[in-house]
Structure formats: C-alpha cells, structure tokens
Design an enzyme around this catalytic site. Structure first.
Site, mmCIF file in Angstrom:
data_model
loop_
_atom_site.group_PDB
_atom_site.id
_atom_site.type_symbol
_atom_site.label_atom_id
_atom_site.label_comp_id
_atom_site.label_asym_id
_atom_site.label_seq_id
_atom_site.Cartn_x
_atom_site.Cartn_y
_atom_site.Cartn_z
ATOM 1 N N ASN A 66 0.855 -1.189 0.000
ATOM 2 C CA ASN A 66 0.000 0.000 0.000
ATOM 3 C C ASN A 66 0.898 1.248 0.000
ATOM 4 O OD1 ASN A 66 -2.288 1.879 1.862
ATOM 5 N ND2 ASN A 66 -2.718 1.008 -0.125
ATOM 6 N N HIS B 221 7.417 5.687 0.780
ATOM 7 C CA HIS B 221 8.126 4.480 0.323
ATOM 8 C C HIS B 221 8.900 4.770 -0.959
ATOM 9 C CE1 HIS B 221 4.559 2.548 2.465
ATOM 10 N NE2 HIS B 221 5.580 1.962 3.053
ATOM 11 N N GLY C 110 11.891 4.242 6.879
ATOM 12 C CA GLY C 110 11.398 5.607 7.052
ATOM 13 C C GLY C 110 11.471 6.033 8.517
ATOM 14 N N LYS C 111 11.847 7.303 8.710
ATOM 15 C CA LYS C 111 11.960 7.820 10.085
ATOM 16 C C LYS C 111 10.609 7.981 10.764
ATOM 17 C CE LYS C 111 16.078 10.713 10.053
ATOM 18 N NZ LYS C 111 16.527 12.085 10.314
ATOM 19 N N HIS D 212 3.083 4.571 -0.547
ATOM 20 C CA HIS D 212 2.825 6.004 -0.698
ATOM 21 C C HIS D 212 4.147 6.689 -1.047
ATOM 22 C CE1 HIS D 212 4.569 6.251 3.278
ATOM 23 N NE2 HIS D 212 3.635 5.431 3.754
ATOM 24 N N LEU E 276 2.832 10.822 5.944
ATOM 25 C CA LEU E 276 2.253 9.803 5.062
ATOM 26 C C LEU E 276 2.374 8.431 5.722
ATOM 27 C CD1 LEU E 276 3.374 10.856 1.473
ATOM 28 C CD2 LEU E 276 1.433 11.640 2.849
ATOM 29 N N SER E 277 1.304 7.661 5.631
ATOM 30 C CA SER E 277 1.262 6.339 6.243
ATOM 31 C C SER E 277 0.203 5.520 5.510
ATOM 32 C CB SER E 277 0.870 6.467 7.719
ATOM 33 O OG SER E 277 0.411 5.231 8.211
#
Ligand code: PAF
Length: 282
Positions: free
Chosen positions: A28, A33, A148-149, A30, A185-186
C-alpha cells in the site's frame, strides 16, 4: 522489474549482484516508500523492495486482516521509481512452518513507547527484518537497507540488531514525507474518513507545539508539558497513547538541561479506530 515470490527465485535474480539496495515494506505504497526507493537506489548495484504483511508484528486485536493489500498498484509505482526486483512472498514462502525462532530485541529499547502499547511488535518486526535480510543479502559482501523515520523506534531497533549481529548492511533512515497540511504519510491514513483526515494533521501540530514548549525553557517540566499536550489532543476527541520528548539515540527521557541534547518528540494516538504515530526531531 522482476516480481518474484519465493526465496529461491529472489536469490537467483540477485546472484549477479554484490550490493543490493533494499526497501522492505508491507505494501500500500505512498510517496514515503517511493522516496526511500529513490534514495536507496544509487547506493547499491540492484534495487530490491519487498511487500509482505507480516502477521508476526500484529497483535490479535490489530488490523492484520484489513491491512490494505494493493500489489498491482504497488508494483507499478515501484517499477516507475526504478526498482529492479520486487519480492512479494506469500505467507507459506516466508513462513513455511511456524516461525518459532525469533529475534528478541533488548527490552530497554523495545518495551517502551510503541513496544509498551504494542507488546511483541518489535519481536515481530526484528524477526521478519532479519529473515528478509537473510533472503536478500545471503552471500553478498555488503548491502544497504532503507527505513522511514516515521517509524523512529523501528529504525533504532533495526540499527541495533544490525550492529549486534555484525550484519554488513548500512541502514539509511529516510525523512518522513508529509501531506501539505503536515500529516505524515502512512498506509494507515487510508482508514481515515474525510472528517478524520482533516483532523489528523493535529498530531503533527501537537508534536511541534510540545517541542516548542520544551525548548522554551532550559529545564522544562517535561512530564507536565507532555500531560498538557495529551490532554489538548484528548479534548479534540483523540485517544493519545503518548506524546513525549526523548533522546534521539536511545529514546530515554533526557536528563539535565536540554540545550545541546539531540532530541525527538514522539507521539501515538488513536483517531476514531485509526492509530497514528509521528515524530519530530528537535
Ligand atoms: O515498516 C514496515 O512497513 C514494517 O514494519 C517492515 C519494516 C516492512 C517489517 O514488516
């Protein structure tokens, strides 16, 4: 881009290479990524991503079944970003038998914050990440892996695992990508309804405000400021798990005057049925 499902196919595809640049994901995808793929790509001689919704890191009451699975759209985005190999194992490929050998990260790091509210989460994450690393990097002299941080604690847990097992892998921590209103973003943002989506940006705002108020004094009363920040979010209808100022390197509460200490403000809170996390380095 080649899409492979089994470990044998993956290793075959990677055999001509010496330094994979790897971005593990649960799909999924975004822009966060995709930014990781683009950042990692020039650091290796082949770019690999994985998509695997890892049952081991979900508690029974969590969203394993409903986690969005969008393989075709994800593959298109990865290919456009320059990914060379997509590893999309089925559960039976990665866990052909119950995974009874697991990585237990040290409790000082893995039982606080996310680990406190999601017991066993970092065992599941560390176990699958080590297994994915073994699939991608076996026989490779070196490699690079990007995380990702936004999942700040996850990056620390993985970095420490790599260090303690002397894995020849450089860990790249990519900056959190945000929507225009500041929402990190997630993949889980997909669960928010339109009203919640508007409200969701308040988490990043609350972290920024807490960071500002912490910095306003050299010896702030952090527990009091953190409690106020949580109450303010709760008044807006959120259910905060934590909003807290921590040291960047071990996520423990800072000691003494804050000036000069590298700090991060971390938060997790539920909005409706969706649990969001975010952080801000200060
Ligand atoms: O951050 C994620 O998406 C997952 O925790 C990871 C690192 C892919 C392990 O399943």
């Amino acid at each position: 881009m080649h899409i492979v499902h089994t470990i044998a196919e993956l290793r075959e595809r990677l055999s001509p290479f010496k330094r994979p640049a790897f971005v593990p994901t649960m799909g999924n995808l975004h822009d966060g990524h995709i930014a990781l793929v683009k950042q990692a790509k020039p650091l290796g001689d082949v770019t690999v991503s994985s998509i695997f919704v890892n049952r081991l890191q979900f508690a029974p009451n969590e969203d394993f079944d409903s986690y969005p699975r969008t393989l075709d759209a994800d593959a298109e985005r990865l290919e456009a970003a320059g990914c060379n190999v997509l590893f999309a194992p089925r559960e039976k490929d990665l866990y052909p038998e119950p995974q009874t050998y697991k990585v237990h990260p040290s409790s000082d790091l893995s039982s606080i914050l996310e680990g406190h509210f999601r017991p066993g989460f970092f065992i599941g994450v560390s176990t699958v990440v080590l297994k994915l690393f073994s699939c991608v990097y076996a026989g490779m002299p070196t490699g690079v892996a990007a995380f990702g941080k936004k999942d700040y604690q996850q990056v620390l847990v993985v970095r420490r695992m790599v260090q303690q097992f002397a894995l020849p892998i450089d860990i790249l921590a990519g900056e959190t990508q945000r929507a225009e209103d500041g929402l990190a973003l997630s993949s889980r943002n997909a669960y928010l309804n339109p009203v919640e989506r508007l409200e969701a940006a308040q988490l990043a705002k609350a972290l920024r405000a807490l960071g500002e108020s912490a910095k306003a004094s050299s010896t702030p009363d952090l527990p009091a400021l953190e409690a106020q920040a949580m109450q303010a979010l709760a008044r807006r209808g959120w259910k905060p798990d934590y909003l807290t100022v921590r040291r960047r390197d071990d996520l423990l509460p800072p000691q003494g005057p804050l000036a000069g200490q590298p700090l991060v403000v971390l938060g997790a809170a539920k909005l409706g049925n969706t649990r969001l996390i975010d952080n801000l380095e200060i």
